[in-house]
Write a protein that holds these residues in place. Structure first.
Motif, PDB file in Angstrom:
ATOM      1  N   HIS A 222      17.312  30.902   8.135  1.00 53.87           N
ATOM      2  CA  HIS A 222      17.681  29.606   8.757  1.00 53.87           C
ATOM      3  C   HIS A 222      18.392  28.628   7.908  1.00 53.87           C
ATOM      4  O   HIS A 222      19.221  27.924   8.126  1.00 53.87           O
ATOM      5  CB  HIS A 222      16.648  29.118   9.487  1.00 53.87           C
ATOM      6  N   ALA A 223      17.802  28.484   6.488  1.00 50.18           N
ATOM      7  CA  ALA A 223      18.125  27.329   5.734  1.00 50.18           C
ATOM      8  C   ALA A 223      17.985  27.749   4.319  1.00 50.18           C
ATOM      9  O   ALA A 223      17.037  28.727   4.136  1.00 50.18           O
ATOM     10  CB  ALA A 223      17.833  26.078   6.135  1.00 50.18           C
ATOM     11  N   VAL A 224      18.631  27.125   3.532  1.00 56.28           N
ATOM     12  CA  VAL A 224      18.379  27.281   1.960  1.00 56.28           C
ATOM     13  C   VAL A 224      18.210  25.906   1.254  1.00 56.28           C
ATOM     14  O   VAL A 224      18.976  25.074   1.599  1.00 56.28           O
ATOM     15  CB  VAL A 224      19.211  28.152   1.065  1.00 56.28           C
ATOM     16  N   GLU A 225      17.179  25.582   0.841  1.00 57.43           N
ATOM     17  CA  GLU A 225      16.803  24.145   0.245  1.00 57.43           C
ATOM     18  C   GLU A 225      16.519  24.178  -1.474  1.00 57.43           C
ATOM     19  O   GLU A 225      16.068  25.382  -1.687  1.00 57.43           O
ATOM     20  CB  GLU A 225      15.867  23.361   0.915  1.00 57.43           C
ATOM     21  N   ASN A 226      16.606  23.120  -1.909  1.00 53.80           N
ATOM     22  CA  ASN A 226      15.986  23.195  -3.482  1.00 53.80           C
ATOM     23  C   ASN A 226      15.426  21.920  -3.458  1.00 53.80           C
ATOM     24  O   ASN A 226      16.134  20.817  -3.231  1.00 53.80           O
ATOM     25  CB  ASN A 226      17.176  23.445  -4.166  1.00 53.80           C
ATOM     26  N   PHE A 227      14.070  21.674  -3.581  1.00 54.63           N
ATOM     27  CA  PHE A 227      13.546  20.377  -3.759  1.00 54.63           C
ATOM     28  C   PHE A 227      12.995  20.029  -5.218  1.00 54.63           C
ATOM     29  O   PHE A 227      12.403  19.203  -5.454  1.00 54.63           O
ATOM     30  CB  PHE A 227      12.107  20.433  -2.729  1.00 54.63           C
TER      31      PHE A 227
ATOM     32  N   ALA B 106      11.995  22.370  -8.139  1.00 55.52           N
ATOM     33  CA  ALA B 106      11.583  23.437  -8.747  1.00 55.52           C
ATOM     34  C   ALA B 106      12.274  25.019  -8.600  1.00 55.52           C
ATOM     35  O   ALA B 106      12.410  25.406  -9.661  1.00 55.52           O
ATOM     36  CB  ALA B 106       9.928  23.799  -8.481  1.00 55.52           C
ATOM     37  N   THR B 107      12.767  25.316  -7.247  1.00 56.51           N
ATOM     38  CA  THR B 107      13.472  26.489  -7.203  1.00 56.51           C
ATOM     39  C   THR B 107      13.919  26.428  -5.894  1.00 56.51           C
ATOM     40  O   THR B 107      13.667  25.661  -4.990  1.00 56.51           O
ATOM     41  CB  THR B 107      12.549  27.700  -7.545  1.00 56.51           C
ATOM     42  N   ASP B 108      14.812  27.442  -5.627  1.00 53.83           N
ATOM     43  CA  ASP B 108      15.417  27.633  -4.419  1.00 53.83           C
ATOM     44  C   ASP B 108      14.530  28.091  -3.277  1.00 53.83           C
ATOM     45  O   ASP B 108      13.542  28.757  -3.622  1.00 53.83           O
ATOM     46  CB  ASP B 108      16.675  28.462  -4.399  1.00 53.83           C
ATOM     47  N   ILE B 109      14.535  27.665  -2.267  1.00 56.05           N
ATOM     48  CA  ILE B 109      13.599  27.923  -1.020  1.00 56.05           C
ATOM     49  C   ILE B 109      14.096  28.449   0.337  1.00 56.05           C
ATOM     50  O   ILE B 109      15.163  27.652   0.400  1.00 56.05           O
ATOM     51  CB  ILE B 109      12.837  26.678  -0.544  1.00 56.05           C
ATOM     52  N   VAL B 110      14.115  29.732   0.797  1.00 55.12           N
ATOM     53  CA  VAL B 110      14.616  30.067   1.754  1.00 55.12           C
ATOM     54  C   VAL B 110      13.630  29.848   3.046  1.00 55.12           C
ATOM     55  O   VAL B 110      12.536  29.995   3.203  1.00 55.12           O
ATOM     56  CB  VAL B 110      14.862  31.524   1.837  1.00 55.12           C
ATOM     57  N   GLU B 111      14.325  29.519   4.153  1.00 50.19           N
ATOM     58  CA  GLU B 111      13.522  28.932   5.178  1.00 50.19           C
ATOM     59  C   GLU B 111      13.765  30.207   6.119  1.00 50.19           C
ATOM     60  O   GLU B 111      15.095  30.432   6.706  1.00 50.19           O
ATOM     61  CB  GLU B 111      13.707  27.821   5.996  1.00 50.19           C
TER      62      GLU B 111
ATOM     63  N   MET C 232       8.770  29.223   4.956  1.00 46.76           N
ATOM     64  CA  MET C 232       9.564  28.993   3.710  1.00 46.76           C
ATOM     65  C   MET C 232       8.928  30.095   2.613  1.00 46.76           C
ATOM     66  O   MET C 232       7.640  30.285   2.536  1.00 46.76           O
ATOM     67  CB  MET C 232       9.452  27.684   3.191  1.00 46.76           C
ATOM     68  N   VAL C 233       9.874  30.460   2.093  1.00 46.06           N
ATOM     69  CA  VAL C 233       9.617  31.470   0.718  1.00 46.06           C
ATOM     70  C   VAL C 233      10.274  31.089  -0.294  1.00 46.06           C
ATOM     71  O   VAL C 233      11.488  30.822  -0.225  1.00 46.06           O
ATOM     72  CB  VAL C 233       9.929  32.876   1.281  1.00 46.06           C
ATOM     73  N   PRO C 234       9.633  31.052  -1.233  1.00 44.01           N
ATOM     74  CA  PRO C 234      10.504  30.715  -2.767  1.00 44.01           C
ATOM     75  C   PRO C 234      11.468  32.003  -2.920  1.00 44.01           C
ATOM     76  O   PRO C 234      11.214  33.087  -2.835  1.00 44.01           O
ATOM     77  CB  PRO C 234       9.457  30.489  -3.866  1.00 44.01           C
ATOM     78  N   LEU C 235      12.704  31.521  -3.651  1.00 45.65           N
ATOM     79  CA  LEU C 235      13.807  32.514  -3.668  1.00 45.65           C
ATOM     80  C   LEU C 235      13.419  33.103  -5.475  1.00 45.65           C
ATOM     81  O   LEU C 235      14.390  32.619  -6.127  1.00 45.65           O
ATOM     82  CB  LEU C 235      15.212  31.802  -3.770  1.00 45.65           C
TER      83      LEU C 235
END
Length: 163
Positions: A115-120, A122-127, A137-140
């Protein structure tokens, strides 16, 4: 994927009264976007771009002359042709390449779609959105996402949220 445009930013609102817009950047930053003048299949021509010093940018397009027109662009994704962008190094990818991919577990069970890819920070996160509409969410990272390609993203079963 080579003919699919790459989403570099999204318009988050108007800025001022002269037609400028605020952008949320998805790429490497202002420099990458500033190098491309024709966006969204030629519908937008970048006239001016500057950093907002908060991780986003302020843009002016030739086709947008006032605040009302700028406000109408809210939510618009800013896309560029892939061949107008710098080449990717080994292991690099565009977030937009992951959006909409089918997600399966490493055991082969269907999970949902990206649904989305974010980066807060620390690492990229896949929603991931499951078929029932719930998201998680899962860490990439290699441990959580052992692989992906143009068709699917594989998630380690241990990272899948179950009801």
């Amino acid at each position: 994927m080579q003919d699919k445009p790459v989403t570099l930013a999204a318009v988050v609102g108007a800025h001022g009264v002269a037609g400028e817009v605020r952008l949320k950047l998805f790429g490497e930053g202002v420099d990458t976007l500033a190098s491309i003048k024709s966006l969204n299949g030629g519908a937008l021509t970048l006239k001016k771009l500057r950093s907002d010093n908060k991780g986003g940018a302020i843009a002016r397009f030739d086709e947008v002359s006032d605040r009302t027109a700028a406000e109408k662009l809210r939510g618009t994704l800013i896309e560029a042709p892939r061949d107008a962008l710098p080449g990717l190094a080994e292991g690099e990818f565009y977030f937009s390449d992951l959006l909409g991919l089918a997600v399966i577990t490493d055991a082969g069970d269907p999970v949902g779609t990206v649904h989305a890819v974010e980066n807060f920070g620390a690492t990229d996160i896949v929603e991931i959105e499951k078929a029932d509409g719930q998201k998680f969410m899962v860490p990439l990272t290699e441990q959580a996402v052992p692989s992906w390609d143009a068709e699917r993203l594989v998630v380690n079963t241990d990272f899948v949220e179950n009801d």
